[in-house]
Design an enzyme around this catalytic site. Structure first.
Site: not given
Lengths: 131, 379
Positions: B278, B326
């Site tokens: 993450y 992304y």
């Protein structure tokens, strides 16, 4: 919309907010394990005792970490730049706050003391300044 | 590895990445669910458990199940922030092991960019002791952690920037990534300060997006069109809710969730071929690598230096371009799972990590508050 702190205050938190209006920084202490507690609650997070007392902090501590905020939101967006910090009080509890004064002088581990900041709507916040 | 193969991820899909103008969160989840079921070769009638996390409904699994037209016999709307979906995978594997259901659908949807849910600046319960100071909750809290890490270990902004630069290189290989133009360390350092020491390019994107993951029992997984990606191990932990209650700003509960996942999977750090970690902020990654034990406390800066996490580097990480480049619709964890599965299925084209057999997927939620680690492996 900004919710007023006054609307959130309840039995558990009222001594903290009322203390600030008298320029007193109120924290709690467990009557059984003797550890200090912040934020206020009705049960000791260390030993689960429900014998909790209020006491006045000496208002002194050290900076654990800090950050200069350059982009803030909502009611705080015009305050930038300002310094938010975590302060470890001498009693052993940590609180989120702001550090006021010369920004260039602020550093981790520096000693600070509480200063009471009056907001316009009958609310006092505990900020800190370098000792 | 010595893990018992009980459950596998058998289908993954995203929807509405970037800007999904006009779409709502149910639509995004339905689109992702349909595509993930197609990917698995299953239908909605095979689904007997539903998992989701989101603050778009008071009882999100009730609303979502009705919208999708399914009647699950098991639901779980655990919300621990961005790591919720790694936790859901763990919960689904546990439920399958207990024999409670066979096919779990896990979804997420967000219109955080085009139609964000209004932040009210309310001060609920324990929030009253932090909100009035104006700290922008998420970035401000991670900035406090970064500052402390720099103080304790001499970590530099250049080292944090290495992560953003390497992640962008992966994004340039992924046509679905929102930001693909290359950046250099100086670009990160010259981007504007948000909360010192974090710059704009140390921070994740704000996008829309949906995702879905299908978890199935061994019996179901063994008879589908694609090879199963086995859930070898999982672990979950949390250390605090408010940043002032985080015991040590340089150590996350990845230490506990990671150790549990490694132990269950029976694999070592050296056996991890690809890591999806993450990256809400660059500092999130650095703290996580240390807490997971890929390097010692304080060595995260050195670990990521010299573009070691970039394509071709020794430690392939965040191979889809991450939350930094992304997509990042608010709770990014489901996209880590999707990419981990695709890497193990050898579906990643230009960005494929060669011969990837074992992936580590790690979510972090809240203000470094919760973590959940999943270790995946292929046959």
């Amino acid at each position: 919309m900004v919710q007023k702190i006054q609307d959130t205050i309840d039995e558990e938190s009222r001594p903290f907010w009322d203390g600030l209006k008298k320029n007193e920084l109120m924290i709690q202490q467990c009557d059984d394990c003797a550890k200090h507690i912040f934020y206020p609650r009705s049960i000791c997070p260390h030993c689960f005792s429900d014998n909790i007392s209020w006491k006045q902090s000496n208002g002194r501590g050290a900076i654990y970490s800090y950050t200069t905020i350059h982009q803030a939101f909502g009611p705080f967006k015009d305050d930038v730049p300002f310094v938010a910090a975590l302060v470890d009080l001498d009693e052993g509890v940590r609180m989120l706050t702001r550090i006021v004064g010369e920004r260039e002088q602020i550093a981790i581990n520096k000693r600070v003391k509480v200063t009471f900041h009056q907001l316009k709507d009958d609310l006092v916040l505990p900020y800190f300044e370098l000792e | 590895m010595n893990s018992e193969r009980v459950a596998a991820i058998v289908g993954v899909a995203e929807s509405g990445l970037g800007k999904a103008s006009g779409k709502n969160v149910l639509q995004l989840q339905a689109q992702a669910a349909k595509a993930a079921l197609d990917d698995a070769g299953l239908t909605k009638d095979d689904v007997d458990a539903l998992f989701t996390a989101g603050n778009w409904a008071w009882a999100p699994t009730l609303m979502l199940a009705e919208y999708l037209g399914i009647n699950p016999k098991y639901t779980d709307s655990t919300n621990i922030g961005g790591s919720s979906f790694e936790a859901h995978v763990g919960h689904a594997a546990a439920g399958i092991k207990a024999g409670l259901f066979n096919v779990a659908l896990i979804t997420y949807g967000s219109t955080n960019r085009t139609n964000p849910i209004n932040v009210s600046y309310s001060n609920p319960l324990t929030g009253q002791y932090e909100r009035p100071f104006g700290l922008p909750g998420t970035v401000g809290s991670y900035a406090l952690a970064a500052q402390r890490h720099m103080y304790e270990y001499g970590t530099t902004s250049e080292q944090l920037a290495e992560i953003a630069v390497a992640t962008r290189k992966w994004a340039s290989l992924n046509e679905k990534a929102y930001k693909r133009e290359p950046i250099e360390i100086s670009d990160v350092l010259n981007s504007r300060l948000i909360a010192e020491p974090l710059h704009l390019l140390d921070c994740c994107l704000v996008t829309d997006g949906g995702g879905a993951v299908i978890v199935a029992s061994k019996e179901v997984a063994s008879n589908l069109k694609k090879s199963p990606v086995w859930i070898l191990g999982h672990g979950e932990s949390q250390s605090h809710h408010t940043i002032s209650n985080m015991p040590d700003l340089t150590v996350t509960s990845a230490r506990e969730s990671g150790a549990a996942a490694f132990e269950m999977a029976g694999v070592t750090h050296d056996e991890i071929d690809v890591a999806e970690i993450y990256d809400s902020f660059t500092i999130t990654v650095l703290l996580t690598l240390e807490s997971l034990g890929f390097c010692k406390p304080g060595e995260g800066g050195a670990f990521v230096s010299g573009q070691r996490t970039a394509p071709g580097g020794a430690f392939p990480m965040n191979t889809n371009g991450g939350g930094l480049s992304y997509c990042h619709p608010g709770m990014y964890g489901i996209f880590l799972l999707i990419e981990g599965v695709r890497q193990l299925r050898n579906e990643c084209g230009e960005r494929q990590v060669k011969d990837a057999e074992i992936a580590l997927v790690h979510g972090t939620g809240g203000v470094l508050s919760s973590t959940s680690t999943v270790i995946l492996g292929r046959d």
